[in-house]
Scaffold this motif. Sequence first.
Motif, PDB file in Angstrom:
ATOM      1  N   ILE A   3     -22.161 132.946  -8.570  1.00 30.28           N
ATOM      2  CA  ILE A   3     -23.587 132.561  -8.021  1.00 30.28           C
ATOM      3  C   ILE A   3     -24.393 131.782  -9.063  1.00 30.28           C
ATOM      4  O   ILE A   3     -24.645 132.040 -10.152  1.00 30.28           O
ATOM      5  N   ALA A   4     -24.707 130.594  -8.418  1.00 29.52           N
ATOM      6  CA  ALA A   4     -25.856 129.861  -9.268  1.00 29.52           C
ATOM      7  C   ALA A   4     -26.989 129.973  -8.630  1.00 29.52           C
ATOM      8  O   ALA A   4     -27.255 129.456  -7.656  1.00 29.52           O
ATOM      9  N   PHE A   5     -28.157 130.438  -9.165  1.00 36.13           N
ATOM     10  CA  PHE A   5     -29.377 130.844  -8.586  1.00 36.13           C
ATOM     11  C   PHE A   5     -30.364 129.800  -9.290  1.00 36.13           C
ATOM     12  O   PHE A   5     -30.850 130.166 -10.435  1.00 36.13           O
ATOM     13  N   TYR A   6     -31.173 128.988  -8.519  1.00 33.98           N
ATOM     14  CA  TYR A   6     -31.991 128.240  -9.012  1.00 33.98           C
ATOM     15  C   TYR A   6     -33.396 128.847  -8.587  1.00 33.98           C
ATOM     16  O   TYR A   6     -33.867 128.664  -7.400  1.00 33.98           O
ATOM     17  N   GLY A   7     -34.356 129.402  -9.405  1.00 32.13           N
ATOM     18  CA  GLY A   7     -35.605 130.027  -9.133  1.00 32.13           C
ATOM     19  C   GLY A   7     -36.639 129.664 -10.138  1.00 32.13           C
ATOM     20  O   GLY A   7     -36.416 128.776 -10.862  1.00 32.13           O
ATOM     21  N   HIS A  34     -20.568 140.530  -9.042  1.00 31.72           N
ATOM     22  CA  HIS A  34     -21.120 138.982  -8.956  1.00 31.72           C
ATOM     23  C   HIS A  34     -21.299 138.483 -10.428  1.00 31.72           C
ATOM     24  O   HIS A  34     -21.928 139.224 -11.159  1.00 31.72           O
ATOM     25  N   ASP A  35     -20.841 137.189 -10.730  1.00 32.45           N
ATOM     26  CA  ASP A  35     -21.122 136.561 -11.902  1.00 32.45           C
ATOM     27  C   ASP A  35     -22.352 135.397 -11.506  1.00 32.45           C
ATOM     28  O   ASP A  35     -22.085 134.584 -11.040  1.00 32.45           O
ATOM     29  N   ILE A  36     -23.464 135.866 -12.158  1.00 36.69           N
ATOM     30  CA  ILE A  36     -24.611 135.122 -11.866  1.00 36.69           C
ATOM     31  C   ILE A  36     -25.109 134.416 -12.932  1.00 36.69           C
ATOM     32  O   ILE A  36     -25.450 134.958 -13.894  1.00 36.69           O
ATOM     33  N   THR A  37     -25.735 132.988 -12.766  1.00 39.72           N
ATOM     34  CA  THR A  37     -26.330 132.306 -13.592  1.00 39.72           C
ATOM     35  C   THR A  37     -27.738 131.931 -13.051  1.00 39.72           C
ATOM     36  O   THR A  37     -27.846 131.173 -11.916  1.00 39.72           O
ATOM     37  N   PHE A  38     -28.604 132.334 -13.479  1.00 40.56           N
ATOM     38  CA  PHE A  38     -30.318 131.911 -13.185  1.00 40.56           C
ATOM     39  C   PHE A  38     -30.721 130.860 -13.743  1.00 40.56           C
ATOM     40  O   PHE A  38     -30.724 130.947 -15.140  1.00 40.56           O
ATOM     41  N   TYR A  39     -31.125 129.640 -13.308  1.00 38.98           N
ATOM     42  CA  TYR A  39     -31.566 128.355 -13.838  1.00 38.98           C
ATOM     43  C   TYR A  39     -33.215 128.431 -13.470  1.00 38.98           C
ATOM     44  O   TYR A  39     -33.778 128.383 -12.342  1.00 38.98           O
ATOM     45  N   GLU A  40     -33.916 128.424 -14.676  1.00 39.24           N
ATOM     46  CA  GLU A  40     -35.392 128.150 -14.535  1.00 39.24           C
ATOM     47  C   GLU A  40     -35.988 127.194 -15.341  1.00 39.24           C
ATOM     48  O   GLU A  40     -35.555 126.932 -16.355  1.00 39.24           O
ATOM     49  N   PRO A  41     -36.985 126.497 -14.778  1.00 36.69           N
ATOM     50  CA  PRO A  41     -37.614 125.311 -15.544  1.00 36.69           C
ATOM     51  C   PRO A  41     -38.625 126.131 -16.584  1.00 36.69           C
ATOM     52  O   PRO A  41     -39.219 127.160 -16.364  1.00 36.69           O
ATOM     53  N   ASP A  42     -38.921 125.341 -17.608  1.00 35.90           N
ATOM     54  CA  ASP A  42     -39.802 125.657 -18.662  1.00 35.90           C
ATOM     55  C   ASP A  42     -41.346 125.088 -18.231  1.00 35.90           C
ATOM     56  O   ASP A  42     -41.351 124.050 -18.723  1.00 35.90           O
ATOM     57  N   VAL A  43     -41.830 125.929 -17.288  1.00 37.07           N
ATOM     58  CA  VAL A  43     -43.295 125.189 -16.977  1.00 37.07           C
ATOM     59  C   VAL A  43     -44.336 126.533 -16.855  1.00 37.07           C
ATOM     60  O   VAL A  43     -43.788 127.365 -16.768  1.00 37.07           O
ATOM     61  N   TRP A  57     -27.101 141.368 -17.416  1.00 38.06           N
ATOM     62  CA  TRP A  57     -26.511 141.382 -16.138  1.00 38.06           C
ATOM     63  C   TRP A  57     -26.391 139.876 -15.534  1.00 38.06           C
ATOM     64  O   TRP A  57     -25.781 139.669 -14.400  1.00 38.06           O
ATOM     65  N   CYS A  58     -27.064 138.866 -16.334  1.00 36.19           N
ATOM     66  CA  CYS A  58     -27.189 137.605 -15.563  1.00 36.19           C
ATOM     67  C   CYS A  58     -27.322 136.547 -16.732  1.00 36.19           C
ATOM     68  O   CYS A  58     -28.221 136.879 -17.670  1.00 36.19           O
ATOM     69  N   LYS A  59     -26.788 135.553 -16.650  1.00 42.37           N
ATOM     70  CA  LYS A  59     -26.977 134.450 -17.688  1.00 42.37           C
ATOM     71  C   LYS A  59     -28.156 133.508 -17.235  1.00 42.37           C
ATOM     72  O   LYS A  59     -28.248 133.528 -16.014  1.00 42.37           O
ATOM     73  N   VAL A  60     -29.108 133.608 -18.100  1.00 41.58           N
ATOM     74  CA  VAL A  60     -29.956 132.669 -17.908  1.00 41.58           C
ATOM     75  C   VAL A  60     -29.948 131.233 -18.661  1.00 41.58           C
ATOM     76  O   VAL A  60     -30.013 131.170 -19.747  1.00 41.58           O
ATOM     77  N   VAL A  61     -30.462 130.430 -17.744  1.00 41.84           N
ATOM     78  CA  VAL A  61     -30.357 128.904 -18.459  1.00 41.84           C
ATOM     79  C   VAL A  61     -31.922 128.363 -18.168  1.00 41.84           C
ATOM     80  O   VAL A  61     -32.257 128.006 -17.143  1.00 41.84           O
ATOM     81  N   VAL A  62     -32.549 128.073 -19.238  1.00 37.28           N
ATOM     82  CA  VAL A  62     -33.943 127.414 -19.149  1.00 37.28           C
ATOM     83  C   VAL A  62     -33.900 126.164 -19.514  1.00 37.28           C
ATOM     84  O   VAL A  62     -33.364 125.476 -20.465  1.00 37.28           O
ATOM     85  N   TYR A  63     -34.393 125.157 -18.693  1.00 37.53           N
ATOM     86  CA  TYR A  63     -34.183 123.683 -18.726  1.00 37.53           C
ATOM     87  C   TYR A  63     -35.740 123.209 -18.850  1.00 37.53           C
ATOM     88  O   TYR A  63     -36.569 123.874 -18.290  1.00 37.53           O
TER      89      TYR A  63
END
Length: 363
Positions: A3-7, A34-43, A57-63
């Motif tokens: 699961i790619a989750f953009y929040g 479920h294998d979850i990656t959460f994508y969130e902006p640095d704002v 339990w969740c990979k976090v990618v900060v862009y």
Amino acid sequence: MKIAFYGSSIVSAYWNGAATYYRGLLRALAARGHDITFYEPDVYDRQKNRDIDPPEWCKVVVYDGTLEALRQAAARAGEADVVVKASGVGFEDDRLLSEVMGAARPEALKIFWDVDAPATLADLKAAPDHPLRLALPRLDMVLTYGGGDPVVSAYRALGARDCIPVYNALDPETHFPVASDPRFVADLGFLGNRLPDREARVEQFFLEPAAKSPNQAFLLGGSGWDGKPMAGNVRSLGHVSTRDHNAFNVSPKAVLNISRESMAENGFSPATRVFEAAGAGACLITDHWEGIDLFLKPDEEVLVARDGQDVAEIIGRLDRQRAWEIGRKALARVLAEHTYDHRAEAVDRLLRTHGPSRVEAAE
């Protein structure tokens, strides 16, 4: 499933009311495999105000808050079996929706997850050419964290294939009974940031009852209230860290939930605060909204006020013993029916029902 989750953010609750919802639900989904990656902006300074470390339990990618970083993060949607774009991400939401859904594989399950449906629907109805409105027929479903039949019907009328509420709930690992804290002792506490869609109702349900109840102590937590006129029996704390929320909920005789105006009008939209308070065993007073009896039983598990006068009368006659009994009953109810494990079970079933071939391929 991947699961790619953009929040908005999962590591920071700073000006981010969806954090508790994301954390509880995604942790419960991860527990179901479920294998979850959460994508969130640095704002919005959220990364400077993290209140949890990146979870196991969740990979976090900060862009970064740049278009190039957004495109790079969105491109990774192509790796997922389920692609989720949430509302209110906070940086180029329309562009993010386009980039994410454009990058998703044709067979991927594509979901828009609305954490503020009344506001989103108002925008869509006002703009026939809104990017989300145009995209709805191409998405597999819309999930919302509240709204009931009015929101479901509105989304379907705008072209959504389906719309399904996934309500807020309790995460028992983060919200639970604790000892009373002298910092938060009061007769009535309210915790919420100052927002345009809420301020008038805070005046009506909290500040006006405080002015009418000089012998009662009122406690106000949340950002943005500096300079707001209020009675001398109201103590304003400013921002209250999530680590203190349990103590804030259990230390006053009762705590107050005040829905934003749009949520109250639509009904069937319990705020995260409802379940946080119940999970701590607090006695909750809430403003009235349609559908509350689906979650807590009025007069037994929650007290309901239709206006500020009701709040003043309730807090004036409420004793500590009855408050304790209401809080204990609320805790039992939410543990039995309204945890994020319950919500995740329903979401997991949705994912598998709507995409059996995708599940088989992922497994």
